[in-house]
Scaffold this active site. Sequence first.
Site, PDB file in Angstrom:
ATOM      1  CG  ASP A 440      38.151  43.574  33.097  1.00  0.00           C
ATOM      2  OD1 ASP A 440      37.058  42.995  33.036  1.00  0.00           O
ATOM      3  OD2 ASP A 440      38.606  44.083  34.144  1.00  0.00           O
ATOM      4  CG  ASP A 630      40.412  40.452  33.751  1.00  0.00           C
ATOM      5  OD1 ASP A 630      39.458  40.020  33.093  1.00  0.00           O
ATOM      6  OD2 ASP A 630      40.356  41.479  34.440  1.00  0.00           O
TER       7      ASP A 630
END
Length: 738
Positions: A440, A630
């Site tokens: 990420d 996430d």
Amino acid sequence: MNAHTRDWEAFVTQKEDGKAHMELAVDGITCAACIFEIERELLKEQGISHARVNMSSQRLSVDWDEAAYNPSRLVDLMEALGYKVYPFDPAQVKARGDRIGHELLRSLAISGFAAMNIMLLSISVWSGNSSDIDMETRAFFHWLSALIALPTVVYAGRPFYRSALKAIKTGRLNMDVPISIGVLLATGLSVVQTVQHARHAYFDSAVMLLFFLLAGRYLDHMMRRKTRSFAENIATLKAESAAKILPDGSTQEVPLSKLEAGDKVLVRAGERVSVDGVVLEGQSEIDQSLVTGETRLQPVSVGDNVFAGTLNGPGTLTLGVTASAKGTLLDEVNRLLETALEGRSSYVQIADRASQLYAPVVHLAALITFLGWVFLMGADWQYGLVIAISVLIITCPCALGLAIPVVQVVASGLFFRSRILLNAGDAVERLANVKTIVFDKTGTVTLPQATLGDAGGLSEADLALAGRLALSSRHPLSQALSKATAQTQPIGGASEVVGKGVQGQWDGEEIRLGSPSFCGIPQGAVEQRQKEQPGSSLLAFRRGADVWALLAIGQYLRQDAVETMAALRARGYNLELLSGDTAEAVGDVAAALGIERWQAAVKPQDKIAHIEHLKAQGHAVMMVGDGLNDAPALAAANVSMSPVSAVHVSQAAADAMFLGDELMPVVEALDIAGKAHRLMQENLGLSVIYNVIAVPIAVLGYVTPLVAALAMSGSSIIVVLNAVRLQFMVKQANKESV
């Protein structure tokens, strides 16, 4: 349905196509073989379409056809298999896990203390048997050993006895059955031999066996305990109620379950949004970083959508509800996370798979040994039983049971020194198999908090003045500025203009801090500054008519991010970058890191889909992320890591966390895991070799129960010593890398 099953109706949720769903906590799961058995037996039931056990949280998720299946049969079947089930409550599961851990620790301490004392008495008997000990003294030492061993065997062996009894009652065999038989037979035979004043008794064998088995069981329990449930953490983002606007214009706090689509709710400044909805009145700025990963506050006004779990800024909003208790984006993230965790819970370790075959093979070997010596060799039944007990003990899976956990414990210490905390017991094995790493962006390869990157040529005095003015604003950019300048004294009389900035007076001049338009900055200067500072947010400052500047504030790359990516590429890993941020911001970061494969504006479900696609292509995927968006992807990946700054839900979904502002722990985790996995394989190989050599010797009668216990202990010690090598391997690798 039995009596307390009626109370579970509140835990049953309806799904599409007439399906019902329920989450149950299961007591009695000890290994992967238990998971395999539960799932296999439930899926045999007509009407059950899905059954999956999560080993870490001891949770069973079941879907069934309401028209074709009565859930009372499910409860009865689980009880018939020897497992108790309860409605799943994370707090109760944790409490039961703590009780099990305390019991194992007490049993381990008692068996260890007893083993030491009995061994001292046994050494006296052994040395006396080879010299001049008289029968009365030997009998006295044996009775003292019995006095210590009998209560120890009864108390410390309870975890094994309970599991063995459940298995036998349901017509099954698990690895606790031969353990219990071996301990009880050795103890019972020792009592008989003590009464008969025999030269040998085997209390030391029984108690030592318990001690080593309990050590392995406790280590395994502690590793699993580190895997935390997301359910406890995601609750912190869920509001339990909302301020409903009544027809007369007044507001009333009501539970989310009482809200329906079309209702109006009031969201005050600084409150967390409790529902998904559309803005009907007002304007504000929303912090959506927990949901999208985007750190910049998003301005919202009439007609814009907002989501549960996000944080409202300075304005007050009136929302039209589109989803409340169920169906919100936060609820969808929760559902995706649950699904991903269940999908990964079927991972079966090598040692657990071997344990499925262990019990029947050992029982058969011991029985054949006893019958062979008594009926074929004409031996006394006691002598035949001693040899059979020796076979049971020498084949005890201590080394097999410790082969993986002991390496995990050593690796955990090395991880901790590298500022890495493990959440999952089998994370080491999965880290070792990684081929592709998906990062990420926001808060992961960049620092989690925004900071001042460039002051735009502002003098130190004016920069300090801007920092003082920033203290009067709740905007994240202002807070980042005040923190960067270390100012503590706000400007007196300063006031905030919602959605624009903050203003005040200083030495007869007006000072402003906020958006470029609020501070009267020319558009051309803003565009030029954006080109100079790509990916940064611009915070304008003006003092009087002549002094102004555009301050660049953003979440910049971690100081070792470029070095970390280079190290990972050098080790042959495939690198990708996925983010919910804008394409411009993600592209700039990917270019700086040398990552060719990247995607922007990615939603939580898209991240999962991409990871599943990679897995389908044969990639072992590691996900590194920190946001709420996430969390499902972290759970869906083969293995995952989060920075310690991550939201609690992401920490719970991740297999490991790393501390500090550096990214290099990701490389160190993979290096340690690779070496640890190699040692795990070596330990399993040593365990197999030990059994191949030891079992025939025991069957031939060359081993007493005591020697069998010592051999079993010796194999365990060899496995432990081999695991300790990991520390030296890592130190040597670090020296070579320097």
